[in-house]
Design an enzyme around this catalytic site. Structure first.
Site, PDB file in Angstrom:
ATOM      1  N   GLU A 142       0.811  -1.218   0.000  1.00  0.00           N
ATOM      2  CA  GLU A 142       0.000   0.000   0.000  1.00  0.00           C
ATOM      3  C   GLU A 142       0.843   1.266   0.000  1.00  0.00           C
ATOM      4  OE1 GLU A 142      -2.814  -0.048   3.257  1.00  0.00           O
ATOM      5  OE2 GLU A 142      -3.007  -2.223   3.054  1.00  0.00           O
ATOM      6  N   CYS A 185       3.511   8.271   1.261  1.00  0.00           N
ATOM      7  CA  CYS A 185       3.933   7.230   2.202  1.00  0.00           C
ATOM      8  C   CYS A 185       4.026   5.920   1.436  1.00  0.00           C
ATOM      9  CB  CYS A 185       2.897   7.124   3.322  1.00  0.00           C
ATOM     10  SG  CYS A 185       3.180   5.743   4.439  1.00  0.00           S
ATOM     11  N   CYS A 218       5.439  -7.859   7.298  1.00  0.00           N
ATOM     12  CA  CYS A 218       6.424  -7.395   8.265  1.00  0.00           C
ATOM     13  C   CYS A 218       6.612  -8.479   9.315  1.00  0.00           C
ATOM     14  CB  CYS A 218       5.907  -6.110   8.922  1.00  0.00           C
ATOM     15  SG  CYS A 218       7.080  -5.371  10.092  1.00  0.00           S
ATOM     16  N   CYS A 240       4.547  -5.957  16.058  1.00  0.00           N
ATOM     17  CA  CYS A 240       3.924  -4.989  16.975  1.00  0.00           C
ATOM     18  C   CYS A 240       2.436  -5.333  17.119  1.00  0.00           C
ATOM     19  CB  CYS A 240       4.080  -3.564  16.443  1.00  0.00           C
ATOM     20  SG  CYS A 240       5.804  -3.068  16.230  1.00  0.00           S
ATOM     21  N   CYS A 300      -0.463  -3.328  15.207  1.00  0.00           N
ATOM     22  CA  CYS A 300      -0.271  -2.998  13.787  1.00  0.00           C
ATOM     23  C   CYS A 300      -0.874  -4.040  12.841  1.00  0.00           C
ATOM     24  CB  CYS A 300       1.223  -2.850  13.511  1.00  0.00           C
ATOM     25  SG  CYS A 300       1.588  -2.445  11.800  1.00  0.00           S
ATOM     26  N   CYS A 351      -1.930   2.222   7.278  1.00  0.00           N
ATOM     27  CA  CYS A 351      -1.423   1.157   6.409  1.00  0.00           C
ATOM     28  C   CYS A 351      -1.688  -0.260   6.880  1.00  0.00           C
ATOM     29  CB  CYS A 351       0.059   1.357   6.171  1.00  0.00           C
ATOM     30  SG  CYS A 351       0.312   2.110   4.574  1.00  0.00           S
TER      31      CYS A 351
HETATM   32  N1  SAH Z   1       8.188  -0.456  10.655  1.00  0.00           N
HETATM   33  C1  SAH Z   1       8.326   0.957  10.730  1.00  0.00           C
HETATM   34  C2  SAH Z   1       7.524   1.736   9.703  1.00  0.00           C
HETATM   35  C3  SAH Z   1       6.123   1.277   9.387  1.00  0.00           C
HETATM   36  S1  SAH Z   1       4.861   1.559  10.575  1.00  0.00           S
HETATM   37  C4  SAH Z   1       8.038   1.444  12.130  1.00  0.00           C
HETATM   38  O1  SAH Z   1       7.660   0.629  12.970  1.00  0.00           O
HETATM   39  O2  SAH Z   1       8.220   2.621  12.412  1.00  0.00           O
HETATM   40  C5  SAH Z   1       4.557   3.288  10.530  1.00  0.00           C
HETATM   41  C6  SAH Z   1       4.075   3.852  11.872  1.00  0.00           C
HETATM   42  O3  SAH Z   1       2.716   3.483  12.137  1.00  0.00           O
HETATM   43  C7  SAH Z   1       4.879   3.317  13.049  1.00  0.00           C
HETATM   44  O4  SAH Z   1       5.143   4.370  13.946  1.00  0.00           O
HETATM   45  C8  SAH Z   1       3.917   2.323  13.659  1.00  0.00           C
HETATM   46  O5  SAH Z   1       4.242   2.009  14.973  1.00  0.00           O
HETATM   47  C9  SAH Z   1       2.606   3.032  13.465  1.00  0.00           C
HETATM   48  N2  SAH Z   1       1.411   2.210  13.629  1.00  0.00           N
HETATM   49  C10 SAH Z   1       1.216   0.924  13.291  1.00  0.00           C
HETATM   50  N3  SAH Z   1      -0.026   0.526  13.611  1.00  0.00           N
HETATM   51  C11 SAH Z   1      -0.649   1.594  14.137  1.00  0.00           C
HETATM   52  C12 SAH Z   1      -1.958   1.818  14.660  1.00  0.00           C
HETATM   53  N4  SAH Z   1      -2.876   0.846  14.694  1.00  0.00           N
HETATM   54  N5  SAH Z   1      -2.231   3.053  15.119  1.00  0.00           N
HETATM   55  C13 SAH Z   1      -1.307   4.048  15.096  1.00  0.00           C
HETATM   56  N6  SAH Z   1      -0.077   3.895  14.612  1.00  0.00           N
HETATM   57  C14 SAH Z   1       0.263   2.688  14.152  1.00  0.00           C
END
Ligand code: SAH
Length: 353
Positions: free
Chosen positions: A91, A104, A111, A115, A118, A335
Site C-alpha cells: 500500500e 507514504c 512485516c 507490533c 499494527c 497502512c
Molecule cells: N516499521 C516501521 C515503519 C512502518 S509503521 C516502524 O515501525 O516505524 C509506521 C508507523 O505506524 C509506526 O510508527 C507504527 O508504529 C505506526 N502504527 C502501526 N499501527 C498503528 C496503529 N494501529 N495506530 C497508530 N499507529 C500505528
C-alpha cells in the site's frame, strides 16, 4: 535476473559495460527509467529495437501497477493498493499538504516485527521489496499526482514493512530516488520510520544521510514497550535511546519519535512524565498519534481531551510535541488494512481482477 531499475547509476553503468554496450547507453537507460519513469523498454524509443528485445529477455523490469485507488471525500487523501509482479500487494498513501504532497510508501510485503497494534504484521513477512518495486510506488503515485495537477514534495517510509529490516534495498532505493539524473527528491524531504532496530540505526548513522529518522517509541519504559513491541525484548529502551543520541551526534539530524496513544496502556499523565525524562536534552520531536483501531487488536484510542492533555503536559515541560492530524479516516488510510482486505478476499476465493 537483474532488474535494471534496481541499480544505482554507477551499478547500471557497470552492467551496461559488462554487456558490451557503449557507455552512453547507461545514461540513456537511467534517464528513461528514473527521469522519464518509463515502465517498459518499449517506451525507450531511442534504443535500437534489437537492444530493447535483449533487455526485455535478460533484464525484466518489476511489473507493478495500481490495482485500486481510494480517494477520501473528507480531505482528498489518496490510498493506493499496488499489485506486484507475483500477485502480492502493498500500500501507499498520498496526502495533500499546503507545502506540497507527501507520499507514504511500503518497504516490505508484510512485516516480521510483530507490533501488537499494527495491521501490517498480522500475517508476518512475505518478502522484501526490491529498489525497483519501491521506485514504482513513487513513480506511479507521482504520475497520478501530476495527472491531478499535484506534485510529490516529500516522502515517508512508513507504509507496510520495517525499512531497516530491508537495509541494502532501501539504501539503493534512497540513492536512486534522490539522484539528480533521476527523480531528484531532496534527502531532507524524506523520513524513514523504524520500530527501533538498534544495530541498524548505528549502521544508518554511518551513512550520514540528511533524512529524518522517525523512531516508533510508543512507550516510556521497557515494561510497557515489551507488551506491545517484540523488538523491545531484543533491545532495551536505554540502548535504543543511546543509539538515537549517537545518530543525532553523528548526523546532526534531530530524531522524531512516534508515540501512538493507546487508551489505558501508555496515555496516562505519569507516562507523559516518564517520557519527558527519557528524552530530556535530545531536542527531539514527539509525534502523538491516537492509535488507529485495527479489528484484530482490540486496542482503542483515548478521548480527544486525554490526547490533548498528554500533549500539553509534554509541551509545558519543555518537550516538543504535536498531535498528528488524521487524514483519510474514511478510506482506511492507515497502512496494512487494505492489503489485508484483499488477502481475506483472496482466501475466500471471491477476489478477481
Ligand atoms: N516499521 C516501521 C515503519 C512502518 S509503521 C516502524 O515501525 O516505524 C509506521 C508507523 O505506524 C509506526 O510508527 C507504527 O508504529 C505506526 N502504527 C502501526 N499501527 C498503528 C496503529 N494501529 N495506530 C497508530 N499507529 C500505528
Amino acid at each position: 535476473m537483474t532488474d535494471l531499475r534496481s541499480l544505482t547509476y554507477e551499478k547500471l553503468c557497470e552492467e551496461v559495460k559488462a554487456m558490451g554496450l557503449p557507455a552512453f547507453r547507461g545514461k540513456q537507460i537511467y534517464e528513461w527509467l528514473h527521469q522519464k519513469r518509463a515502465m517498459s523498454y518499449d517506451e525507450m524509443t531511442n534504443l535500437p529495437s534489437a537492444l530493447r528485445e535483449r533487455l526485455k529477455k535478460e533484464y525484466p523490469l518489476a511489473d507493478v501497477s495500481i490495482e485500486q485507488k481510494l480517494v477520501s471525500k473528507i480531505d482528498g487523501t489518496v490510498k493506493y493498493l499496488f499489485r506486484l509482479g507475483d500477485g502480492e500487494h502493498v500500500e501507499g498513501v498520498r496526502m495533500a499538504y499546503k507545502r506540497g504532497g507527501s507520499l507514504c510508501i511500503s518497504t516490505q510485503c508484510g512485516c516480521r516485527m510483530g507490533c501488537t497494534f499494527c495491521a501490517s504484521t498480522l500475517t508476518g513477512l512475505c518478502r522484501n521489496l526490491t529498489p525497483s518495486e519501491m521506485l514504482c510506488e513513487v513513480y506511479l503515485a507521482a504520475r497520478d499526482a501530476e495527472e491531478n495537477g499535484e506534485k510529490i514534495a516529500s516522502m515517508v517510509l512508513m507504509g507496510i514493512g520495517e525499512p531497516l529490516d530491508n537495509f541494502d534495498n532501501v539504501m539503493d532505493f534512497l540513492t536512486i530516488v534522490t539522484s539528480e539524473q533521476g527523480f531528484n527528491l531532496g534527502m531532507r524531504h524524506i523520513s524513514l520510520s523504524t520500530c527501533g532496530l538498534v544495530d541498524k540505526i548505528y549502521k544508518l548513522a554511518e551513512r550520514k544521510l540528511q533524512l529524518t529518522l522517525s523512531v516508533s517509541l510508543h512507550a516510556p519504559n521497557d515494561e510497557i514497550r515489551r507488551r506491545t513491541m517484540p523488538v523491545a525484548r531484543r533491545w532495551p529502551i536505554n540502548e535504543l535511546i543511546k543509539a538515537c543520541k549517537d545518530y543525532f551526534d553523528t548526523t546532526g539530524r534531530r530524531i522524531s519519535f512516534e508515540y501512538a496513544l493507546i487508551d489505558g496502556v501508555n496515555d496516562r499523565p505519569e507516562h507523559a512524565m516518564e517520557l519527558i525524562a527519557l528524552l530530556k536534552g535530545m531536542g527531539a520531536h514527539v509525534n502523538l498519534i491516537p492509535v488507529n483501531k485495527v479489528n484484530e487488536t482490540g486496542y482503542r484510542r483515548g478521548k480527544r481531551e486525554s490526547v490533548e492533555a498528554f500533549c500539553r503536559l509534554l509541551n509545558d515541560n519543555g518537550q516538543n510535541a504535536t498531535v498528528r492530524r488524521e487524514l483519510g479516516s474514511d478510506i482506511n488510510a492507515a497502512c496494512g488494512q487494505l492489503r489485508r482486505s484483499v488477502m481475506n478476499k483472496d482466501r475466500g476465493g471471491t477476489f478477481s481482477e
